[in-house]
Design a protein around this motif. Sequence first.
Motif, PDB file in Angstrom:
ATOM      1  N   ASP A  81      -6.738   3.776  -8.024  1.00  0.00           N
ATOM      2  CA  ASP A  81      -6.710   2.030  -8.792  1.00  0.00           C
ATOM      3  C   ASP A  81      -6.663   2.418  -9.585  1.00  0.00           C
ATOM      4  O   ASP A  81      -5.873   1.032 -10.590  1.00  0.00           O
ATOM      5  N   ARG A 126      -9.627  -5.004  -3.400  1.00  0.00           N
ATOM      6  CA  ARG A 126     -10.976  -3.664  -3.500  1.00  0.00           C
ATOM      7  C   ARG A 126     -11.219  -3.267  -2.213  1.00  0.00           C
ATOM      8  O   ARG A 126     -11.324  -2.479  -2.147  1.00  0.00           O
ATOM      9  N   GLU A 127     -11.008  -3.824  -1.285  1.00  0.00           N
ATOM     10  CA  GLU A 127     -10.749  -3.550  -0.201  1.00  0.00           C
ATOM     11  C   GLU A 127      -9.206  -2.699   0.424  1.00  0.00           C
ATOM     12  O   GLU A 127      -8.339  -2.785   0.131  1.00  0.00           O
ATOM     13  N   GLY A 128      -9.563  -2.089   1.378  1.00  0.00           N
ATOM     14  CA  GLY A 128      -8.551  -1.286   1.989  1.00  0.00           C
ATOM     15  C   GLY A 128      -8.568   0.132   1.337  1.00  0.00           C
ATOM     16  O   GLY A 128      -8.994   0.842   0.469  1.00  0.00           O
ATOM     17  N   GLN A 129      -7.105   1.065   1.387  1.00  0.00           N
ATOM     18  CA  GLN A 129      -7.076   2.411   0.455  1.00  0.00           C
ATOM     19  C   GLN A 129      -6.579   2.092  -1.175  1.00  0.00           C
ATOM     20  O   GLN A 129      -6.506   1.082  -1.518  1.00  0.00           O
ATOM     21  N   SER A 148       1.099  -1.270   0.088  1.00  0.00           N
ATOM     22  CA  SER A 148       0.123  -0.474  -0.094  1.00  0.00           C
ATOM     23  C   SER A 148       1.164   1.152   0.246  1.00  0.00           C
ATOM     24  O   SER A 148       1.975   1.346   0.526  1.00  0.00           O
TER      25      SER A 148
END
Length: 90
Positions: free
Chosen positions: A57, A83-86, A51
């Motif tokens: 994206d 898909r999830e997270g920052q 990350s």
Amino acid sequence: IAIQKMTGNIAGFRIAATGVVLELNANFPVVKKLKLVGTPTKIYRNTAFISGMFNTDLEVSRFEGASIKTVSGIRGQVKKGLREGQPGSF
């Protein structure tokens, strides 16, 4: 300049330069090395989730398939964004 066929004589026409074709492939990929910084979020045996390297994206999807090499010499590849997270995590 390249001429395949010259039909007939054209008055006042001269070839200004001559040469040799070295390569026929005109599609040279433009490659630029980037130095990006990211932090590993989760580390598994052969997989790591990074990350902070990209902001969106869209940037992750643009670099899918790109090779990555760490300072210590570990090599990897950007597979796909999370898909999830920052946003921008992969």
